[in-house]
Design an enzyme around this catalytic site. Structure first.
Site, short mmCIF file in Angstrom:
data_model
loop_
_atom_site.label_atom_id
_atom_site.label_comp_id
_atom_site.label_asym_id
_atom_site.label_seq_id
_atom_site.Cartn_x
_atom_site.Cartn_y
_atom_site.Cartn_z
N VAL A 11 -9.69 0.73 -34.91
CA VAL A 11 -8.79 0.67 -33.76
C VAL A 11 -9.06 1.79 -32.77
CG1 VAL A 11 -6.36 0.99 -33.11
CG2 VAL A 11 -6.97 -0.65 -34.86
N THR A 122 -0.17 1.18 -36.95
CA THR A 122 0.96 0.33 -37.31
C THR A 122 1.90 1.14 -38.19
OG1 THR A 122 -0.51 -1.58 -37.24
CG2 THR A 122 1.56 -1.84 -38.46
N ARG A 154 -8.09 -8.07 -33.19
CA ARG A 154 -8.62 -8.58 -34.47
C ARG A 154 -10.04 -8.10 -34.64
NH1 ARG A 154 -8.26 -14.61 -32.73
NH2 ARG A 154 -8.87 -13.48 -30.87
N GLU A 155 -10.38 -7.64 -35.83
CA GLU A 155 -11.77 -7.28 -36.08
C GLU A 155 -12.62 -8.52 -35.87
OE1 GLU A 155 -12.08 -5.42 -39.93
OE2 GLU A 155 -10.51 -4.01 -39.43
N ASN A 211 2.61 -9.80 -37.55
CA ASN A 211 1.66 -9.94 -38.65
C ASN A 211 2.24 -10.77 -39.80
OD1 ASN A 211 -0.43 -8.65 -37.46
ND2 ASN A 211 -0.44 -6.86 -38.79
N PHE A 252 -4.57 -20.00 -36.91
CA PHE A 252 -4.06 -19.56 -38.22
C PHE A 252 -3.58 -20.73 -39.07
CE2 PHE A 252 -4.52 -15.79 -35.88
CZ PHE A 252 -4.74 -14.79 -36.79
N CYS A 263 -5.02 -5.41 -42.65
CA CYS A 263 -3.67 -5.38 -42.08
C CYS A 263 -2.65 -6.27 -42.80
CB CYS A 263 -3.72 -5.76 -40.61
SG CYS A 263 -4.58 -4.52 -39.62
N LYS A 266 -1.21 -5.21 -46.44
CA LYS A 266 -0.45 -3.94 -46.49
C LYS A 266 0.75 -3.99 -45.54
CE LYS A 266 -2.67 -1.14 -42.89
NZ LYS A 266 -1.60 -0.98 -41.92
P1 NAD Z 1 -9.63 3.22 -40.13
O1 NAD Z 1 -9.43 3.65 -41.53
O2 NAD Z 1 -10.82 2.39 -39.76
O3 NAD Z 1 -9.64 4.50 -39.18
C1 NAD Z 1 -8.75 5.57 -39.28
C2 NAD Z 1 -9.53 6.84 -38.90
O4 NAD Z 1 -8.62 7.93 -38.76
C3 NAD Z 1 -10.55 7.28 -39.95
O5 NAD Z 1 -11.83 7.37 -39.34
C4 NAD Z 1 -10.05 8.65 -40.41
O6 NAD Z 1 -11.10 9.55 -40.72
C5 NAD Z 1 -9.28 9.10 -39.19
N1 NAD Z 1 -8.27 10.13 -39.42
C6 NAD Z 1 -7.29 10.16 -40.35
N2 NAD Z 1 -6.53 11.26 -40.20
C7 NAD Z 1 -7.04 11.95 -39.15
C8 NAD Z 1 -6.69 13.14 -38.49
N3 NAD Z 1 -5.63 13.87 -38.88
N4 NAD Z 1 -7.43 13.54 -37.45
C9 NAD Z 1 -8.49 12.83 -37.05
N5 NAD Z 1 -8.86 11.66 -37.60
C10 NAD Z 1 -8.14 11.23 -38.65
O7 NAD Z 1 -8.28 2.46 -39.74
P2 NAD Z 1 -8.10 1.29 -38.64
O8 NAD Z 1 -8.48 -0.01 -39.23
O9 NAD Z 1 -8.68 1.72 -37.36
O10 NAD Z 1 -6.51 1.29 -38.52
C11 NAD Z 1 -5.80 2.32 -37.86
C12 NAD Z 1 -4.38 1.86 -37.64
O11 NAD Z 1 -4.37 0.72 -36.76
C13 NAD Z 1 -3.66 1.40 -38.92
O12 NAD Z 1 -2.30 1.74 -38.82
C14 NAD Z 1 -3.83 -0.11 -38.88
O13 NAD Z 1 -2.79 -0.77 -39.57
C15 NAD Z 1 -3.72 -0.37 -37.39
N6 NAD Z 1 -4.39 -1.61 -36.95
C16 NAD Z 1 -5.60 -1.96 -37.45
C17 NAD Z 1 -6.23 -3.11 -37.01
C18 NAD Z 1 -7.57 -3.54 -37.57
O14 NAD Z 1 -7.96 -4.68 -37.32
N7 NAD Z 1 -8.30 -2.70 -38.27
C19 NAD Z 1 -5.62 -3.91 -36.02
C20 NAD Z 1 -4.39 -3.52 -35.50
C21 NAD Z 1 -3.79 -2.36 -35.98
#
Ligand code: NAD
Length: 456
Positions: A11, A122, A154-155, A211, A252, A263, A266
């Site tokens: 994200v 989230t 969405r990824e 979600n 969907f 997502c 969890k």
């Molecule tokens: P991710 O695990 O890919 O990335 C999180 C990043 O944050 C990691 O690289 C980690 O090293 C970094 N990080 C953690 N603590 C840190 C800090 N204190 N300082 C600097 N960097 C730090 O996670 P993601 O998939 O990008 O998801 C992030 C959020 O977005 C989650 O809450 C997720 O639910 C939400 N989200 C994800 C998606 C998706 O498709 N992946 C879509 C919508 C929302």
């Protein structure tokens, strides 16, 4: 605008690159030094179509940079976005907010001038209040507002989703913060992307409710697929007939092995926990999550049944490991449960995934990873399609037939035509479809008996 993205995962990196493309100056910060070195060297640590080009362009134009050090960029920022992970907390299923609160504590001392702290992660209802409390305690003097801005990308189609969103949700009642958020997203709402302003708690809940609804839609059609198999109906026709109703929509509604990903699982659990805490249980969501978990394990049984009741000592070829195509993300992929169940039943697994094998190797031990789809299935006792990557749709099926030791194909994504598979001599199992229409049967006798009892 000067923007800091705290957390540069799926994200943070996509949002940061898109904001830079809008013309803002963005610094993506991550504490994972290897991730930042890769990004600085021009490599993208995740697979996301189009992201490499977007990042390269904005870097070349001087609007996007990467660092592990928040101190250099935070003081000059108009907005600091928190985009760190919120995984399930081990043991109880609540969202683990430790990364979010750690980020709030890290950035608090660095706030200089009026700054927005925007939660893109989230997070459960009330998290924004706690972030505000943490920062206020550490920096009573700071001029800041905490805003909720959940992300819906969405990824696999993240850039398109970010740049052409159905809506942008902004949770703040502070008019100054609303104005800054509108400026940050200006290119999108000029382009008709609706900006929905609401209060912070409603914004936080919108993300979870959306979600949970989508996850329920998938789970619903999966159960209808089970019924199709029993009554001799075709789930693809049923889903199409249902989805053409404008009130329902066709997205969907693809039956499969159950949802996974970073997502839905969890976030469903976290929403269930929040609702229980507030003594307002979400019974539909609770049932949906349980049905989906059971389904992933039922898929293992379906494969074992297709292999004649046992996979002991057999080699099963698995095509697709990621939770969906066009990503390398293995988090909560149905493949994890399926491969585990088959291994427990004595099968040897040979697998291939176009982008997910590096991540898979870290989670799925004792799997033999092949270099391509044909090498994966050569000599195998059965082929299982777990993820519907485009390249698996285009396989040379007569060659597949020749290479397999037994012509058993279990297609958990319905990517092949039943008639063609039968004509080629495959023993083909899919989801919610039967090759031969079932003989019209009466309901099972037990149900007839219930009717009689009721009458009595
Ligand atoms: P991710 O695990 O890919 O990335 C999180 C990043 O944050 C990691 O690289 C980690 O090293 C970094 N990080 C953690 N603590 C840190 C800090 N204190 N300082 C600097 N960097 C730090 O996670 P993601 O998939 O990008 O998801 C992030 C959020 O977005 C989650 O809450 C997720 O639910 C939400 N989200 C994800 C998606 C998706 O498709 N992946 C879509 C919508 C929302």
């Amino acid at each position: 605008m000067r923007i800091v993205m705290l957390g540069s995962g799926y994200v943070g990196l996509v949002s940061g690159a898109c904001f830079a493309d809008f013309g803002h100056f963005v610094t993506c910060v991550d504490r994972a030094a290897d991730k930042i070195s890769q990004l600085e060297a021009g490599n993208i640590p995740i697979y996301e179509p189009g992201l490499g080009e977007l990042v390269a362009r904005s870097r070349a134009e001087g609007r996007l940079n990467f660092t592990t050090d928040l101190t250099g960029s935070a003081p000059a920022a108009d907005a600091i976005f928190i985009a760190v992970g919120t995984p399930s907390r081990r043991g109880d299923g609540h969202a683990d907010l430790s990364y979010v609160y750690a980020a709030a504590r890290e950035l608090a001392p660095l706030i200089k001038g009026h700054t927005l702290i925007v939660t893109k992660s989230t997070v459960p209802v009330g998290t924004g209040d706690e972030i505000e409390r943490i920062i206020r305690e550490l920096r009573p003097d700071a001029d800041f507002a905490v805003v909720s801005n959940p992300e819906f990308l969405r990824e696999g189609s993240a850039i398109e989703d970010f740049k052409r969103p159905d809506r942008i949700v902004v949770g703040t009642e502070d008019p100054r913060a609303q104005k800054i958020m509108a400026d940050i997203y200006r290119p999108l709402h000029l382009n008709q992307g609706p900006l929905l302003f609401t209060d912070r708690r409603s914004s936080e809940l919108i993300k979870y409710a959306a979600n949970a609804f989508l996850a329920t839609k998938i789970t619903f059609i999966n159960e209808i697929a089970n019924l199709c198999e029993k009554v001799g109906a075709n789930i693809q026709d049923v889903a199409r007939g249902v989805g053409l109703d404008g009130r329902i929509g066709s997205k969907f509604l693809h039956a499969g092995p159950g949802f996974g990903g970073s997502c839905f699982p969890k976030d469903s659990q976290a929403l269930i926990k929040t609702a229980q805490d507030f003594d307002s249980p979400l019974r539909i969501v609770e049932t949906m999550a349980r049905v989906n978990d059971e389904r992933k394990n039922a898929m293992g049984q379906r494969i074992i049944a297709a292999c004649g009741g046992s996979v002991e000592g057999k080699t099963i070829a698995v095509l697709g490991l990621t939770f969906k195509p066009n990503t390398d993300d293995m988090r909560d992929s149905p493949a994890l449960a399926i491969v585990g169940d088959l291994q427990d039943a004595g099968a040897a697994i040979r697998a291939f995934d176009p982008k997910g094998m590096d991540q898979a190797r870290q989670i799925l031990a004792s799997v033999d990873y092949a270099n391509d789809a044909y090498a994966c299935l050569a000599g195998a006792d059965a082929l299982v399609i777990v993820t519907e990557w485009e390249q698996f749709r285009a396989l040379d099926l007569p060659r597949v037939r020749q290479l397999l030791r037994c012509p058993i194909v279990v297609d958990l994504r319905n990517i092949y035509r039943m008639e063609e598979m039968a004509a080629l001599g495959f023993d083909y199992t899919c989801i919610g479809r039967n090759l031969l229409p079932l003989a019209r049967t009466e309901p099972p006798r037990s149900e007839l008996r219930i009717v009689t009892n009721n009458r009595a």
